[in-house]
Design a protein around this motif. Structure first.
Motif, PDB file in Angstrom:
ATOM      1  N   VAL A  98       0.845  -1.201   0.000  1.00  0.00           N
ATOM      2  CA  VAL A  98       0.000   0.000   0.000  1.00  0.00           C
ATOM      3  C   VAL A  98       0.879   1.249   0.000  1.00  0.00           C
ATOM      4  O   VAL A  98       0.612   2.204  -0.715  1.00  0.00           O
ATOM      5  CB  VAL A  98      -0.944  -0.011   1.227  1.00  0.00           C
ATOM      6  CG1 VAL A  98      -1.728   1.292   1.339  1.00  0.00           C
ATOM      7  CG2 VAL A  98      -1.888  -1.204   1.146  1.00  0.00           C
ATOM      8  N   ALA A  99       1.937   1.209   0.791  1.00  0.00           N
ATOM      9  CA  ALA A  99       2.859   2.353   0.873  1.00  0.00           C
ATOM     10  C   ALA A  99       4.176   1.857   1.431  1.00  0.00           C
ATOM     11  O   ALA A  99       4.216   0.893   2.186  1.00  0.00           O
ATOM     12  CB  ALA A  99       2.292   3.448   1.763  1.00  0.00           C
ATOM     13  N   ILE A 117       3.917  -0.726   4.370  1.00  0.00           N
ATOM     14  CA  ILE A 117       2.532  -0.879   4.809  1.00  0.00           C
ATOM     15  C   ILE A 117       1.876  -1.734   3.738  1.00  0.00           C
ATOM     16  O   ILE A 117       1.849  -1.348   2.565  1.00  0.00           O
ATOM     17  CB  ILE A 117       1.800   0.480   4.886  1.00  0.00           C
ATOM     18  CG1 ILE A 117       2.655   1.537   5.586  1.00  0.00           C
ATOM     19  CG2 ILE A 117       0.425   0.327   5.512  1.00  0.00           C
ATOM     20  CD1 ILE A 117       2.929   1.275   7.013  1.00  0.00           C
ATOM     21  N   THR A 162      10.246   0.509   5.431  1.00  0.00           N
ATOM     22  CA  THR A 162       8.978   0.190   6.090  1.00  0.00           C
ATOM     23  C   THR A 162       7.926  -0.003   5.023  1.00  0.00           C
ATOM     24  O   THR A 162       7.740   0.861   4.173  1.00  0.00           O
ATOM     25  CB  THR A 162       8.545   1.328   7.036  1.00  0.00           C
ATOM     26  OG1 THR A 162       9.505   1.428   8.082  1.00  0.00           O
ATOM     27  CG2 THR A 162       7.168   1.065   7.628  1.00  0.00           C
ATOM     28  N   LEU A 216      -4.000   3.627  -1.558  1.00  0.00           N
ATOM     29  CA  LEU A 216      -2.564   3.713  -1.874  1.00  0.00           C
ATOM     30  C   LEU A 216      -1.959   4.859  -1.083  1.00  0.00           C
ATOM     31  O   LEU A 216      -2.630   5.876  -0.854  1.00  0.00           O
ATOM     32  CB  LEU A 216      -2.370   4.033  -3.353  1.00  0.00           C
ATOM     33  CG  LEU A 216      -2.080   2.922  -4.343  1.00  0.00           C
ATOM     34  CD1 LEU A 216      -1.692   3.537  -5.683  1.00  0.00           C
ATOM     35  CD2 LEU A 216      -0.969   1.977  -3.857  1.00  0.00           C
ATOM     36  N   GLY A 217      -0.688   4.730  -0.725  1.00  0.00           N
ATOM     37  CA  GLY A 217       0.023   5.841  -0.109  1.00  0.00           C
ATOM     38  C   GLY A 217       0.062   7.032  -1.052  1.00  0.00           C
ATOM     39  O   GLY A 217      -0.054   6.875  -2.277  1.00  0.00           O
ATOM     40  N   SER A 218       0.233   8.225  -0.476  1.00  0.00           N
ATOM     41  CA  SER A 218       0.199   9.445  -1.296  1.00  0.00           C
ATOM     42  C   SER A 218       1.322   9.445  -2.332  1.00  0.00           C
ATOM     43  O   SER A 218       1.109   9.813  -3.493  1.00  0.00           O
ATOM     44  CB  SER A 218       0.327  10.681  -0.409  1.00  0.00           C
ATOM     45  OG  SER A 218      -0.612  10.624   0.638  1.00  0.00           O
ATOM     46  N   ASP A 219       2.524   9.034  -1.944  1.00  0.00           N
ATOM     47  CA  ASP A 219       3.642   9.014  -2.901  1.00  0.00           C
ATOM     48  C   ASP A 219       3.372   8.013  -4.017  1.00  0.00           C
ATOM     49  O   ASP A 219       3.626   8.285  -5.193  1.00  0.00           O
ATOM     50  CB  ASP A 219       4.947   8.614  -2.191  1.00  0.00           C
ATOM     51  CG  ASP A 219       5.473   9.723  -1.293  1.00  0.00           C
ATOM     52  OD1 ASP A 219       4.991  10.878  -1.435  1.00  0.00           O
ATOM     53  OD2 ASP A 219       6.341   9.440  -0.456  1.00  0.00           O
ATOM     54  N   ARG A 248       8.411   3.253   2.627  1.00  0.00           N
ATOM     55  CA  ARG A 248       9.261   4.410   2.912  1.00  0.00           C
ATOM     56  C   ARG A 248      10.562   3.908   3.515  1.00  0.00           C
ATOM     57  O   ARG A 248      10.543   3.013   4.361  1.00  0.00           O
ATOM     58  CB  ARG A 248       8.514   5.304   3.900  1.00  0.00           C
ATOM     59  CG  ARG A 248       9.392   6.132   4.756  1.00  0.00           C
ATOM     60  CD  ARG A 248       8.614   7.159   5.530  1.00  0.00           C
ATOM     61  NE  ARG A 248       7.854   8.030   4.649  1.00  0.00           N
ATOM     62  CZ  ARG A 248       7.073   9.022   5.103  1.00  0.00           C
ATOM     63  NH1 ARG A 248       6.982   9.231   6.388  1.00  0.00           N
ATOM     64  NH2 ARG A 248       6.426   9.785   4.254  1.00  0.00           N
ATOM     65  N   PRO A 261      -2.522   6.123  10.073  1.00  0.00           N
ATOM     66  CA  PRO A 261      -2.098   7.372   9.457  1.00  0.00           C
ATOM     67  C   PRO A 261      -2.428   8.532  10.391  1.00  0.00           C
ATOM     68  O   PRO A 261      -3.329   8.405  11.228  1.00  0.00           O
ATOM     69  CB  PRO A 261      -2.967   7.470   8.203  1.00  0.00           C
ATOM     70  CG  PRO A 261      -3.583   6.133   8.024  1.00  0.00           C
ATOM     71  CD  PRO A 261      -3.634   5.513   9.368  1.00  0.00           C
TER      72      PRO A 261
END
Lengths: 267, 267
Positions: free
Chosen positions: A74-75, A87, A85, A238-241, A77, A148
């Protein structure tokens, strides 16, 4: 009883593959002098359920295990320690860091995976405890989730049986005849959080009893699976990035197509 | 005491602007025969805090009020009823649906806004109750939040005073000497969720007492503000659709720039 009381059950001890959780929990309750009563909810950390179900697996590294447990990322980083990490959405549909794969409190070279079907685990545990004790009780299996927008973690339910997952007020109206804004309470998640307060108080005990919520007991029920929102309908699927990058690639393709069309037209 | 007990305080009644919550709560406790003791945590729904603080405002419509309360829109989506659900970041930094603006249980033509500074509200309430009762207690002010990936809502803390916001285990190691994966527990959020279970049980009572968490009492503390993660560092600072659109626009601009560069080179 007025309100509810919540306490941790001491003396569960280490749990290994094939262990009988019904027996372990019943014996710990007996040693503590606790007698379960109709309407009690037993809150059990997924960690001991996973261990009893043999979900401790040899793993070269935790990252590989996370990849295998994830349905999709999903995301992600980079972390300060050089790792990443992630998610992910687990096979159950839970969105959580590292797919719930746990490398703490397990032997070196091993990781602990979530139960395959935590609702079924909760149901089996509830049935076993009901048979052994003759008491009408519910079971919630919990794990720890980040979220979040807020730092720190809370415990949520990943499995539940014989307890209502939600309290649904949709259609209820207020004193002025207007429909209530907030309408569905995630009971099993609130029960998981309540139990975590007493479980942490005594240093991470894996089992707690919640008494006083008799009205929430129910048929086996659809469990926590009923709380999972499908990714397509989720505003944060989805993650913002990650979503920005998908959009960026689509925007570049779109501009190229438009440019091609313009060239065609000029010819 | 072993574990904790949580119960709702009956008979708070309707709260209006300028009402003295310390007096209202103390009197309701006295009528119920409840005597607070050192270490108790009082959990108070933001609704009555807002009402006492005069945050009931005339509003042509709820949407306008949400716009005014929002620092930015995080995600939005059309609803079946023709309206638009907006997940926004409030002035406090909370990400929540409709900026916490409540149109239920308020007079027609009015909406109820969140307290301006819920940590300060919690601190004032705690100080007032401490003075009046002579008891060392903590206060948590709560509201109801939806969350991504899971349907239904849970109560979380929006203000807290004299109670530890988090339990920080970072750096703690497990029995095998490895650092714990999950490291910071959002205590005040778990307290808010626990209290909601008993408050809903008796039909939305706005105040509950949590007894048995004495170890969590603290100095006034940084409150819930310390739990807010800044948007820049959040993996979900924007909804997936919103981030995709931003990326799409950026991708088209990028493709145009590249095309311009290519034309320049050919000249």
């Amino acid at each position: 009883m007025r309100g509810m009381s919540v306490w941790a059950v001491d003396g569960i001890g280490e749990v290994g593959p094939g262990d009988d959780l019904v027996a372990l929990i019943s014996e710990a309750l007996e040693r503590s002098g606790d007698v379960l009563v109709d309407g009690d909810v037993l809150v059990v950390a997924s960690k001991i359920v996973s261990k009893a179900e043999g979900r401790l697996v040899a793993a070269e590294n935790r990252e590989q295990a996370i990849t295998e447990e994830a349905r999709r990322v999903v995301a992600s980083r980079p972390r300060a320690d050089g790792g990443v990490t992630r998610i992910v959405e687990t096979r159950h549909g839970f969105v959580m860091a590292a797919a719930g794969v746990d490398a703490s409190n397990v032997p070196e070279g091993h990781v602990l995976l979530l139960p395959v079907d935590p609702d079924a685990s909760a149901a089996a545990l509830a049935r076993g405890l009901r048979e052994r004790t003759g008491v009408r009780l519910g079971v919630v299996v919990t794990d720890t989730f980040g979220r979040p927008w807020r730092s720190a973690q809370t415990d949520l339910a990943i499995g539940a049986a014989y307890v209502k997952a939600v309290d649904d007020h949709r259609g209820d109206v207020d004193a002025h005849g207007r429909e209530l804004t907030v309408s569905v309470t995630a009971l099993v998640d609130e029960i998981a959080s309540a139990a975590d307060l007493v479980k942490s108080k005594v240093g991470g005990t894996p089992v707690a009893v919640v008494r006083g919520l008799d009205v929430l007991l129910d048929e086996p029920g659809p469990g926590v699976a009923s709380l999972v929102r499908c990714a397509e309908s989720d505003m944060f699927r989805l993650g913002s990035d990650e979503a920005f990058e998908e959009g960026h690639a689509a925007g570049m393709r779109m501009a190229d197509l438009l440019a091609d069309d313009a060239r065609e037209t000029r010819r």
